[in-house]
Design a protein around this motif. Structure first.
Motif, PDB file in Angstrom:
ATOM      1  N   ALA A 102       0.829  -1.211   0.000  1.00  0.00           N
ATOM      2  CA  ALA A 102       0.000   0.000   0.000  1.00  0.00           C
ATOM      3  C   ALA A 102       0.863   1.261   0.000  1.00  0.00           C
ATOM      4  CB  ALA A 102      -0.937  -0.011   1.213  1.00  0.00           C
ATOM      5  N   LYS A 103       2.025   1.196   0.646  1.00  0.00           N
ATOM      6  CA  LYS A 103       2.945   2.340   0.633  1.00  0.00           C
ATOM      7  C   LYS A 103       3.622   2.470  -0.720  1.00  0.00           C
ATOM      8  CE  LYS A 103       5.554   5.622   2.445  1.00  0.00           C
ATOM      9  NZ  LYS A 103       6.432   5.383   3.605  1.00  0.00           N
ATOM     10  N   LEU A 104       4.002   1.347  -1.305  1.00  0.00           N
ATOM     11  CA  LEU A 104       4.693   1.335  -2.587  1.00  0.00           C
ATOM     12  C   LEU A 104       3.767   1.739  -3.729  1.00  0.00           C
ATOM     13  CD1 LEU A 104       7.396   0.606  -3.962  1.00  0.00           C
ATOM     14  CD2 LEU A 104       6.570  -1.763  -4.113  1.00  0.00           C
ATOM     15  N   TRP A 105       2.550   1.210  -3.695  1.00  0.00           N
ATOM     16  CA  TRP A 105       1.556   1.492  -4.735  1.00  0.00           C
ATOM     17  C   TRP A 105       0.272   2.006  -4.064  1.00  0.00           C
ATOM     18  CZ3 TRP A 105       3.124  -4.068  -5.314  1.00  0.00           C
ATOM     19  CH2 TRP A 105       4.287  -4.200  -6.090  1.00  0.00           C
ATOM     20  N   PRO A 106       0.090   3.316  -3.980  1.00  0.00           N
ATOM     21  CA  PRO A 106      -1.056   3.890  -3.254  1.00  0.00           C
ATOM     22  C   PRO A 106      -2.423   3.410  -3.743  1.00  0.00           C
ATOM     23  CG  PRO A 106       0.577   5.580  -3.701  1.00  0.00           C
ATOM     24  CD  PRO A 106       1.017   4.359  -4.442  1.00  0.00           C
ATOM     25  N   GLU A 107      -2.490   2.934  -4.974  1.00  0.00           N
ATOM     26  CA  GLU A 107      -3.778   2.451  -5.492  1.00  0.00           C
ATOM     27  C   GLU A 107      -4.128   1.058  -4.983  1.00  0.00           C
ATOM     28  OE1 GLU A 107      -0.729   0.985  -8.551  1.00  0.00           O
ATOM     29  OE2 GLU A 107      -1.002   2.695  -7.181  1.00  0.00           O
ATOM     30  N   VAL A 108      -3.177   0.390  -4.361  1.00  0.00           N
ATOM     31  CA  VAL A 108      -3.385  -0.969  -3.873  1.00  0.00           C
ATOM     32  C   VAL A 108      -3.896  -0.946  -2.440  1.00  0.00           C
ATOM     33  CG1 VAL A 108      -2.192  -3.081  -3.173  1.00  0.00           C
ATOM     34  CG2 VAL A 108      -1.732  -2.071  -5.413  1.00  0.00           C
ATOM     35  N   ARG A 109      -5.014  -1.632  -2.199  1.00  0.00           N
ATOM     36  CA  ARG A 109      -5.579  -1.697  -0.848  1.00  0.00           C
ATOM     37  C   ARG A 109      -5.932  -3.117  -0.412  1.00  0.00           C
ATOM     38  NH1 ARG A 109      -3.478   2.245  -0.347  1.00  0.00           N
ATOM     39  NH2 ARG A 109      -4.192   4.331   0.245  1.00  0.00           N
ATOM     40  N   THR A 110      -6.245  -3.980  -1.363  1.00  0.00           N
ATOM     41  CA  THR A 110      -6.691  -5.336  -1.022  1.00  0.00           C
ATOM     42  C   THR A 110      -5.652  -6.374  -1.458  1.00  0.00           C
ATOM     43  OG1 THR A 110      -7.810  -5.756  -3.124  1.00  0.00           O
ATOM     44  CG2 THR A 110      -9.069  -4.589  -1.400  1.00  0.00           C
ATOM     45  N   PRO A 111      -5.689  -7.564  -0.873  1.00  0.00           N
ATOM     46  CA  PRO A 111      -4.783  -8.633  -1.317  1.00  0.00           C
ATOM     47  C   PRO A 111      -4.913  -8.943  -2.806  1.00  0.00           C
ATOM     48  CG  PRO A 111      -5.748  -9.198   0.794  1.00  0.00           C
ATOM     49  CD  PRO A 111      -6.435  -7.949   0.342  1.00  0.00           C
ATOM     50  N   ALA A 112      -6.125  -8.940  -3.315  1.00  0.00           N
ATOM     51  CA  ALA A 112      -6.323  -9.231  -4.736  1.00  0.00           C
ATOM     52  C   ALA A 112      -5.639  -8.174  -5.603  1.00  0.00           C
ATOM     53  CB  ALA A 112      -7.814  -9.302  -5.061  1.00  0.00           C
ATOM     54  N   GLU A 113      -5.756  -6.923  -5.199  1.00  0.00           N
ATOM     55  CA  GLU A 113      -5.106  -5.844  -5.953  1.00  0.00           C
ATOM     56  C   GLU A 113      -3.583  -5.971  -5.886  1.00  0.00           C
ATOM     57  OE1 GLU A 113      -8.544  -2.394  -5.368  1.00  0.00           O
ATOM     58  OE2 GLU A 113      -6.829  -2.496  -3.994  1.00  0.00           O
ATOM     59  N   ALA A 114      -3.063  -6.334  -4.721  1.00  0.00           N
ATOM     60  CA  ALA A 114      -1.617  -6.495  -4.566  1.00  0.00           C
ATOM     61  C   ALA A 114      -1.099  -7.633  -5.435  1.00  0.00           C
ATOM     62  CB  ALA A 114      -1.281  -6.750  -3.100  1.00  0.00           C
ATOM     63  N   LYS A 115      -1.802  -8.766  -5.425  1.00  0.00           N
ATOM     64  CA  LYS A 115      -1.378  -9.904  -6.247  1.00  0.00           C
ATOM     65  C   LYS A 115      -1.405  -9.549  -7.735  1.00  0.00           C
ATOM     66  CE  LYS A 115      -2.893 -13.429  -2.926  1.00  0.00           C
ATOM     67  NZ  LYS A 115      -3.864 -14.511  -2.644  1.00  0.00           N
ATOM     68  N   ALA A 116      -2.439  -8.843  -8.150  1.00  0.00           N
ATOM     69  CA  ALA A 116      -2.551  -8.456  -9.556  1.00  0.00           C
ATOM     70  C   ALA A 116      -1.422  -7.501  -9.953  1.00  0.00           C
ATOM     71  CB  ALA A 116      -3.903  -7.804  -9.811  1.00  0.00           C
ATOM     72  N   LYS A 117      -1.100  -6.583  -9.055  1.00  0.00           N
ATOM     73  CA  LYS A 117      -0.034  -5.617  -9.330  1.00  0.00           C
ATOM     74  C   LYS A 117       1.321  -6.321  -9.443  1.00  0.00           C
ATOM     75  CE  LYS A 117       1.835  -1.470  -9.638  1.00  0.00           C
ATOM     76  NZ  LYS A 117       1.630  -0.608 -10.823  1.00  0.00           N
ATOM     77  N   ILE A 118       1.586  -7.243  -8.553  1.00  0.00           N
ATOM     78  CA  ILE A 118       2.851  -7.978  -8.594  1.00  0.00           C
ATOM     79  C   ILE A 118       2.957  -8.807  -9.866  1.00  0.00           C
ATOM     80  CG2 ILE A 118       4.184  -9.827  -7.487  1.00  0.00           C
ATOM     81  CD1 ILE A 118       3.093  -8.736  -4.793  1.00  0.00           C
ATOM     82  N   GLU A 119       1.863  -9.455 -10.254  1.00  0.00           N
ATOM     83  CA  GLU A 119       1.880 -10.237 -11.489  1.00  0.00           C
ATOM     84  C   GLU A 119       2.124  -9.350 -12.702  1.00  0.00           C
ATOM     85  OE1 GLU A 119       1.883 -13.531 -12.049  1.00  0.00           O
ATOM     86  OE2 GLU A 119       2.161 -13.584  -9.871  1.00  0.00           O
ATOM     87  N   ALA A 120       1.537  -8.144 -12.682  1.00  0.00           N
ATOM     88  CA  ALA A 120       1.751  -7.203 -13.792  1.00  0.00           C
ATOM     89  C   ALA A 120       3.205  -6.753 -13.849  1.00  0.00           C
ATOM     90  CB  ALA A 120       0.827  -5.994 -13.633  1.00  0.00           C
ATOM     91  N   GLU A 121       3.810  -6.525 -12.685  1.00  0.00           N
ATOM     92  CA  GLU A 121       5.217  -6.111 -12.630  1.00  0.00           C
ATOM     93  C   GLU A 121       6.128  -7.246 -13.103  1.00  0.00           C
ATOM     94  OE1 GLU A 121       6.552  -2.994 -11.652  1.00  0.00           O
ATOM     95  OE2 GLU A 121       4.450  -2.482 -12.019  1.00  0.00           O
ATOM     96  N   ARG A 122       5.798  -8.462 -12.733  1.00  0.00           N
ATOM     97  CA  ARG A 122       6.595  -9.616 -13.169  1.00  0.00           C
ATOM     98  C   ARG A 122       6.504  -9.782 -14.690  1.00  0.00           C
ATOM     99  NH1 ARG A 122       4.676 -14.795 -10.470  1.00  0.00           N
ATOM    100  NH2 ARG A 122       6.527 -15.615 -11.529  1.00  0.00           N
ATOM    101  N   ALA A 123       5.327  -9.564 -15.225  1.00  0.00           N
ATOM    102  CA  ALA A 123       5.114  -9.744 -16.665  1.00  0.00           C
ATOM    103  C   ALA A 123       5.941  -8.755 -17.490  1.00  0.00           C
ATOM    104  CB  ALA A 123       3.640  -9.584 -16.994  1.00  0.00           C
ATOM    105  N   LYS A 124       6.242  -7.592 -16.909  1.00  0.00           N
ATOM    106  CA  LYS A 124       7.021  -6.582 -17.627  1.00  0.00           C
ATOM    107  C   LYS A 124       8.451  -7.038 -17.913  1.00  0.00           C
ATOM    108  CE  LYS A 124       4.532  -2.579 -15.709  1.00  0.00           C
ATOM    109  NZ  LYS A 124       4.661  -1.390 -14.817  1.00  0.00           N
ATOM    110  N   VAL A 125       8.996  -7.865 -17.026  1.00  0.00           N
ATOM    111  CA  VAL A 125      10.382  -8.315 -17.204  1.00  0.00           C
ATOM    112  C   VAL A 125      10.458  -9.713 -17.815  1.00  0.00           C
ATOM    113  CG1 VAL A 125      11.392  -6.844 -15.455  1.00  0.00           C
ATOM    114  CG2 VAL A 125      10.420  -9.011 -14.762  1.00  0.00           C
TER     115      VAL A 125
END
Length: 287
Positions: A102-125
């Protein structure tokens, strides 16, 4: 005098072995090249604060038998390890949890949002077959987590670039999708009230101990003093480096006494940036 066991090293392993052997009627001699017992868990009191001389040691286990065993020798407090990570003026909770995300990505508040964000970041590399630690960390958490929390700290810790470190050092990143800053998942954790040294002293009560005694400098004498030897020192040195030298990762400590009630507000603060020439600051009073 002939002993049943010579224990080389008065640290936690050596002390427990000596204690249990002594209970079973064995004649034990413990030697240590330092001028104190307790090895790397040695603590001493400085201005009323128990200082962990060789770095922070937090006792934690999920094994009830182990917990009950060590509580014979000291009463433990309820300390919970919740380190803070500092990076470029920002502080983050460790281990990686919902407070961190939530500190790193202010738009993230729920576990589902965090998991989706991490998967999106992984997909970039999209690193499919990591060949080094950098590629492994990128594949697990993406570029932003790697750059902030892994790269600089790891390079300081190991003394070499992440691209030169093997991938297996980071088999996983401990992502936790709860707002919980407890670093360890173990059922029991704490720090002994009065420090660790007393534990080893009690374990070694009634056992002969010789300090300032280097086994390797007097090897011939000590190899013939007991039926069996329990050696807890550096294994490559024991074999006189015949198979080469092991690459130990060591630490250098600098200690200051500050005339200040509360310096950093937490026992452990990690400094992630490579440009900051140390990995962490420990404020022992918070233990």
């Amino acid at each position: 005098m002939k002993y049943d066991y010579l224990v080389v090293g008065a640290g936690l392993f050596g002390a427990i072995f000596a204690h249990e052997a002594n209970k079973r009627g064995k004649k034990v001699l413990v030697i240590d090249k330092r001028d104190h017992v307790a090895g790397n868990i040695y603590t001493k009191e400085v201005e009323g604060i128990n200082v962990h001389v060789y770095g922070a040691h937090i006792f934690h286990t999920s094994n009830e038998e182990v917990w009950n065993y060590v509580n014979q020798f000291a009463k433990f407090n309820r300390y919970t390890n919740s380190p803070i990570a500092y990076y470029k003026g920002q502080v983050y909770n460790m281990p990686f949890n919902m407070n961190t995300f939530a500190k790193l990505w202010p738009e993230v508040r729920t576990p589902a949002e965090a998991k989706a964000k991490i998967e999106a970041e992984r997909a970039k590399v999209a690193v499919e077959n990591p060949q080094n630690l950098e590629e492994q960390a990128l594949s697990l958490g993406g570029k932003e987590i790697y750059e902030i929390f892994v790269k600089g700290y790891t390079q300081k810790q190991w003394g070499r670039p992440c691209t030169e470190l093997p991938a297996f050092i980071i088999k996983r990143l401990p992502f936790r999708f709860t707002y919980d800053n407890n670093y360890f998942n173990d059922d029991y954790q704490g720090i002994p009230i009065g420090g660790y040294t007393q534990i080893v002293e009690k374990m070694l009560d009634g056992i002969e101990v010789r300090l300032n005694t280097d086994f390797l400098e007097n090897r011939e004498e000590y190899e013939n003093i007991a039926d069996k030897i329990v050696y807890t020192g550096m294994i490559d040195q024991y074999y006189d480096y015949k198979l080469g030298t092991l690459e130990y990762r060591s630490l250098r400590f600098e200690t200051e006494v500050l005339d200040e009630e509360n310096f950093q507000g937490n026992a452990v603060v990690n400094y992630e940036e490579y440009e900051i020439p140390y990995t962490r600051i420990i404020e022992h009073k918070h233990f």
